[in-house]
Motif scaffolding. Sequence first.
Motif, mmCIF file in Angstrom:
data_model
loop_
_atom_site.group_PDB
_atom_site.id
_atom_site.type_symbol
_atom_site.label_atom_id
_atom_site.label_comp_id
_atom_site.label_asym_id
_atom_site.label_seq_id
_atom_site.Cartn_x
_atom_site.Cartn_y
_atom_site.Cartn_z
ATOM 1 N N HIS A 15 2.320 11.291 -11.423
ATOM 2 C CA HIS A 15 1.830 11.388 -10.046
ATOM 3 C C HIS A 15 2.359 10.241 -9.188
ATOM 4 N N SER B 265 2.225 4.089 -5.895
ATOM 5 C CA SER B 265 1.261 4.580 -6.879
ATOM 6 C C SER B 265 1.980 5.356 -7.980
ATOM 7 N N TYR C 138 -3.458 -3.868 -3.610
ATOM 8 C CA TYR C 138 -2.482 -3.685 -2.531
ATOM 9 C C TYR C 138 -2.428 -4.870 -1.550
ATOM 10 N N ILE D 137 -2.170 2.499 -9.813
ATOM 11 C CA ILE D 137 -2.601 3.862 -9.512
ATOM 12 C C ILE D 137 -3.630 3.796 -8.392
ATOM 13 N N ASP D 138 -3.262 4.314 -7.224
ATOM 14 C CA ASP D 138 -4.170 4.359 -6.067
ATOM 15 C C ASP D 138 -4.801 2.991 -5.775
ATOM 16 N N GLY D 139 -3.990 1.964 -5.797
ATOM 17 C CA GLY D 139 -4.466 0.643 -5.401
ATOM 18 C C GLY D 139 -5.116 -0.177 -6.486
ATOM 19 N N SER E 161 4.293 8.125 -6.334
ATOM 20 C CA SER E 161 4.506 8.262 -4.899
ATOM 21 C C SER E 161 5.995 8.437 -4.626
ATOM 22 N N ASP F 41 -8.892 -4.354 -9.399
ATOM 23 C CA ASP F 41 -9.009 -3.406 -8.297
ATOM 24 C C ASP F 41 -8.432 -4.023 -7.021
ATOM 25 N N ASN F 42 -8.209 -3.193 -6.023
ATOM 26 C CA ASN F 42 -7.739 -3.654 -4.717
ATOM 27 C C ASN F 42 -6.512 -4.552 -4.828
ATOM 28 N N ASP G 263 -2.523 4.075 -17.968
ATOM 29 C CA ASP G 263 -3.252 4.778 -16.909
ATOM 30 C C ASP G 263 -4.735 4.860 -17.260
ATOM 31 N N ALA H 194 0.835 -1.204 0.000
ATOM 32 C CA ALA H 194 0.000 0.000 0.000
ATOM 33 C C ALA H 194 0.866 1.249 0.000
ATOM 34 N N GLY H 195 0.425 2.244 -0.770
ATOM 35 C CA GLY H 195 1.148 3.512 -0.870
ATOM 36 C C GLY H 195 1.909 3.674 -2.162
#
Length: 224
Positions: free
Chosen positions: A206, A119, A158, A141-143, A208, A155-156, A149, A116-117
């Motif tokens: 973008h 991205s 992480y 991108i965001d999990g 992390s 999804d999910n 992109d 997690a984190g």
Amino acid sequence: MAPHTLSWICVSFLVLLASSSCIASRGARAPKTADPTKGFKAVSLDESNFELQRPYDEASGSRYSFDGTVRKLWVLSSDMPHTRQSHTSPRTKIRMAGYDYNSGVWQFEGHGYVPAGTSGVSIMQVFGGSETATTLMLHVIDGALRYYDRQLVEDNIYNRWFKLNVVHDVEASMLTVFIDGKEKLHVSGRGGELHYFKFGVYAHNHDSSFMESRWKGVRILNKD
């Protein structure tokens, strides 16, 4: 109407309703998993095939570890490119060497993990395109795991191990992505005369400040 007749009708209705719900539930189930490697043959790999790319001013041990099972790759958004001459974003990636291809049907397989984190980063790619450097990229991108992109692949993503299979049919110019044995993406290729597989972390939009992915059981397969 007699009471016992009414009771019988109510019981029959409840049984019918329960049966209909059961059938609907079975119809709504996700498709069974399949083996994307069926009909493929794994090629022989050793450590010489796992070619590390990292920030040029960092020792390999400061951005990469391998304990014999899990390969961990990480990079900072402030890191240098992989060569002094490069103007690309920071990366710590493994380029699968020795099996470049320009024809046939090839497949990448590996179990991946993204903490997690992490991205704004590519974790796997098929190098080679006619107008772009790659013919496929999988971004986190965001999990969520996405095709570049854009289109959602999974999804999910992480904090869990997932099995990734990417099949590239060069002649048909098609790529198919499987997550845990389920087909999640089927897209056209982007041309290119030479292809190979890469995995790890490669910063994009973008990103992390810290990016990491872990891999085990990496294989390359092809079909005659």
